[in-house]
Design a protein around this motif. Structure first.
Motif, PDB file in Angstrom:
ATOM      1  N   SER A   1      49.580  59.534  47.138  1.00 42.28           N
ATOM      2  CA  SER A   1      49.662  58.313  46.336  1.00 42.28           C
ATOM      3  C   SER A   1      49.178  57.102  47.115  1.00 42.28           C
ATOM      4  O   SER A   1      49.276  55.980  46.624  1.00 42.28           O
ATOM      5  CB  SER A   1      51.105  58.095  45.878  1.00 42.28           C
ATOM      6  N   ARG A   2      48.696  57.314  48.315  1.00 37.28           N
ATOM      7  CA  ARG A   2      48.198  56.208  49.138  1.00 37.28           C
ATOM      8  C   ARG A   2      46.689  56.035  48.947  1.00 37.28           C
ATOM      9  O   ARG A   2      45.950  57.005  48.948  1.00 37.28           O
ATOM     10  CB  ARG A   2      48.505  56.449  50.619  1.00 37.28           C
TER      11      ARG A   2
ATOM     12  N   ALA B   1      53.824  50.410  44.430  1.00 38.90           N
ATOM     13  CA  ALA B   1      54.994  50.292  45.303  1.00 38.90           C
ATOM     14  C   ALA B   1      54.700  49.445  46.531  1.00 38.90           C
ATOM     15  O   ALA B   1      55.598  48.814  47.087  1.00 38.90           O
ATOM     16  CB  ALA B   1      55.447  51.690  45.738  1.00 38.90           C
ATOM     17  N   GLU B   2      53.425  49.423  46.943  1.00 38.89           N
ATOM     18  CA  GLU B   2      53.118  48.746  48.200  1.00 38.89           C
ATOM     19  C   GLU B   2      51.668  48.290  48.178  1.00 38.89           C
ATOM     20  O   GLU B   2      50.777  49.012  47.721  1.00 38.89           O
ATOM     21  CB  GLU B   2      53.338  49.729  49.365  1.00 38.89           C
TER      22      GLU B   2
ATOM     23  N   ALA C   1      47.072  50.468  49.655  1.00 38.46           N
ATOM     24  CA  ALA C   1      48.031  50.377  48.559  1.00 38.46           C
ATOM     25  C   ALA C   1      48.712  51.730  48.409  1.00 38.46           C
ATOM     26  O   ALA C   1      48.185  52.762  48.834  1.00 38.46           O
ATOM     27  CB  ALA C   1      47.334  49.973  47.256  1.00 38.46           C
ATOM     28  N   ARG C   2      49.898  51.705  47.796  1.00 39.50           N
ATOM     29  CA  ARG C   2      50.611  52.964  47.543  1.00 39.50           C
ATOM     30  C   ARG C   2      51.262  52.890  46.179  1.00 39.50           C
ATOM     31  O   ARG C   2      51.940  51.914  45.851  1.00 39.50           O
ATOM     32  CB  ARG C   2      51.665  53.213  48.628  1.00 39.50           C
ATOM     33  N   LEU C   3      51.024  53.937  45.389  1.00 42.53           N
ATOM     34  CA  LEU C   3      51.655  54.035  44.080  1.00 42.53           C
ATOM     35  C   LEU C   3      53.009  54.715  44.205  1.00 42.53           C
ATOM     36  O   LEU C   3      53.186  55.635  45.008  1.00 42.53           O
ATOM     37  CB  LEU C   3      50.772  54.839  43.124  1.00 42.53           C
TER      38      LEU C   3
END
Length: 663
Positions: free
Chosen positions: A595-596, A643-644, A660-662
């Motif tokens: 997810s990154r 998330a990030e 980014a991270r989901l």
């Protein structure tokens, strides 16, 4: 003629100028950035001096630092190459003011062409045909939108300053205009320091034809015929050739006359290129004048038999042009392609890294190689990722294409990924072979030139790689001290009842195969994974060539690579195989579940369009990176919550950094 010349550039053009100067007995002075301290042009020059940090703005774009070296070392002239300061009128003026000759056009001529908008207005007034559009100074977004509606869609937004395909966008509908304008202006500002744009009607399926021009200080202006550069990807030229297979004798004459008229309109001296866009009916329109030597100048040199860099030097030294128009002729056909460190399977993302293996074809009467790197050099993140230019020449176009295929087959590049396989498919593509390609062809069908692997050909290439490895194992075994006539020294697993099995493991792309082979001395049975065994009834290895007779058919392969990698070329396509040692493991890819979103290469964050906690949709742009003079859009791979997002605008990030991270 000059006794010493400073080259204010790097890479293959710096090496090219050094070679010509050496032939003419001219001393060369190179300048270099921190990243280029051990670059090829530095090692080739008679002397070399540092001018700053690795970023272009800290070194090669610092005219003051370059001039300081030129004064200190007594340079009589400065050759700007192409790119960097080659079309900077302020630099050319400063060079002349310092009493040093600038090897290029005058600052006044550059200023007339420095703005694409001003250039179009001048050419229109001089009788050179131009594409309808808007070149005004009012750059208000609403004013530009109104002009776009007047011109009609599709249209092109172009940076008014600079070149190289930067700051250009095609807009096909009014609702796309605002976003395209913003992106184009930002890219133009980053690349050229100015965000002014112009608008012009977009001509569908055009050809890109350019004319090489030359002027001297004695009132002589000529052209050296055309080059066709219609094979393009994102406005970057991929393949260039001369003469153009599209241009008739009558059209060649008219375009040559128009190019000379354009050059005279700005009192042009030295080498330059007048670029035209040509519609399918043969109507041509002025695009721009590049006030420098072009990357693709070697194709002109090969069909005319002239050294354009030598001409540049002579004209800058005050000499008249060596030849008149009537004395210049075209002989044969020349084609050039550019080898880049880039990944065609990842949207041609530029690459960087050490060239652990670099084998380029031998130069001869038909093949020329212009390169600024050798094996062991590094392709850095700070500059254009070009590895080399391959240029071929023969009596006609079909034979030149055949030469080019042979030259590409001889290339071996390991380290960063390269576009060599893509180029091999390109020069076999029907649109290139039949000369029907236009400037939008590659962008309209980005997947058209992806490798369509023939399973039988792939299997044969793998067998060839295995046989090459078996030959290498036998050779290594025979090199072991001992009784050469003893079967115990054979190293093929012979144990009294014949040859035992040799087990190998090979990695082919993302897949790993277990290989079982038995036999010796050119006769083997080879089993690849679960496939049926292939019977190798005869094999011969002669240098880089391997001849095989397998399952009743025979074929010759070109073999390259090193101890752990084998490169197999069957004449149409290449396949790289890695033989894995026992301690190596097949690496499973978890990228599909990751997810990154990671940085595909080092670069700078220029725009952030989302924040942690946002709900995003698949394909939504989250941020924009700038790397290697291009913008890379980072998009959400799926729907979800962000998330990030730990990066900020202006931040420089390394490759593989989490952007980014989901959730």
């Amino acid at each position: 003629m000059f006794s010493s010349v400073l080259i204010a550039n790097r890479g293959e053009i710096a090496c090219r100028v050094i070679r010509t100067c050496r032939r003419l007995g001219i001393r060369t002075i190179a300048v270099y950035s921190e990243a280029d301290a051990q670059a090829l042009h530095v090692r080739m020059a008679d002397e070399a001096w540092p001018i700053g940090g690795p970023r272009p703005q800290d070194s090669y774009l610092r005219g003051d630092a370059i001039l300081e070296v030129a004064r200190a070392r007594g340079a009589q002239a400065i050759h700007p190459g192409y790119g960097f300061l080659s079309e900077n009128a302020d630099f050319a003026e400063a060079v002349e003011a310092a009493g040093i000759r600038f090897i290029g056009p005058s600052a006044a001529s550059m200023r007339k062409m420095g703005s694409k908008a001003g250039a179009k207005d001048l050419m229109d007034a001089s009788g050179v045909p131009v594409v309808p559009g808007y070149t005004g100074e009012d750059q208000d977004a609403q004013a530009l939108a109104r002009e776009a509606q007047r011109i009609g869609f599709p249209l092109m937004i172009k940076a008014a300053h600079g070149g190289g395909g930067k700051g250009m966008r095609i807009v096909r509908a009014a609702d796309e205009f605002a976003a395209a304008l913003e992106s184009c202006q930002r890219e133009a500002a980053n690349a050229f320091g100015r965000d002014r744009v112009l608008l012009e009607r977009y001509i569908e399926q055009p050809r890109h034809i350019e004319i090489q021009v030359f002027g001297d200080g004695h009132g002589n202006t000529i052209h050296l015929f055309e080059r066709e550069c219609s094979a393009q990807r994102r406005y970057q030229k991929v393949l260039e050739e001369s003469p153009s297979p599209f241009v008739t004798g009558e059209l060649r004459t008219r375009m040559g006359e128009a190019a000379v008229l354009a050059a005279r309109a700005i009192d042009y001296t030295n080498a330059g290129t007048v670029e035209f866009i040509v519609d399918p009916a043969g109507a041509f329109y002025f695009m721009e004048i590049n006030t420098r030597l072009q990357v693709e100048h070697p194709v002109t040199e090969l069909v005319t038999g002239l050294d354009l860099v030598e001409w540049q030097l002579r004209v800058a030294a005050g000499e008249a042009l060596p030849l008149a128009q009537h004395a210049i002729t075209q002989q044969g056909h020349a084609i050039e392609v550019r080898l880049y460190a880039e990944d065609p399977d990842a949207g041609f993302l530029p690459g960087s890294g050490v060239l652990t293996r670099l084998r380029l074809p031998r130069e001869d009467a038909h093949v020329r190689v212009d390169s600024g790197v050798v094996e062991g050099d590094t392709v850095t993140i700070f500059y254009d990722p070009m590895i080399a230019k391959l240029i071929v020449h023969d009596a006609d176009r079909p034979r030149a294409l055949a030469r080019l295929r042979e030259a590409l087959a001889a290339c071996e590049i390991e380290g960063p990924k390269s576009n060599v396989g893509f180029l091999e498919r390109l020069v076999r593509d029907q649109a290139v072979v039949e000369a029907t390609i236009d400037t939008g062809y590659l962008d309209r069908q980005p997947d058209a030139l992806r490798q369509a692997a023939d399973p039988q050909a792939v299997a044969m290439q793998r067998v060839a790689a295995v046989v090459a490895e078996l030959f290498a194992l036998e050779e290594a075994a025979h090199a072991t001290p001992g009784d050469p006539h003893s079967p115990w020294s054979a190293g093929d697993g012979w144990h009294g009842v014949g040859a035992a099995a040799t087990r190998l493991r090979l990695r082919d792309g993302e897949g790993v195969l277990d290989v079982h082979a038995s036999g010796r001395h050119g006769r083997w049975s080879v089993t690849l994974g679960d496939a049926a065994p292939s019977a190798v009834t005869a094999a011969r290895r002669d240098g880089e060539w391997l001849w095989l007779q397998v399952d009743g058919s025979s074929r010759r392969y070109r073999i390259g690579g090193d101890r752990d990698h084998v490169l197999v070329h069957d004449g149409d396509s290449r396949r790289a195989v890695q033989f894995m040692r026992r301690e190596q493991r097949a690496a499973g890819s978890a990228a599909g579940n990751d997810s990154r979103l990671r940085a595909p290469m080092p670069g700078r964050i220029v725009v952030v369009r989302a924040a942690a906690g946002d709900t995003v949709s698949a394909g939504q742009e989250l941020l924009v990176m700038e790397a290697m003079k291009m913008e890379i859009s980072i998009k959400a791979p799926r729907d979800g919550e962000l998330a990030e997002l730990p990066v900020a605008e202006g931040e420089f990030v390394e490759a593989d950094t989490t952007l980014a991270r989901l959730a």
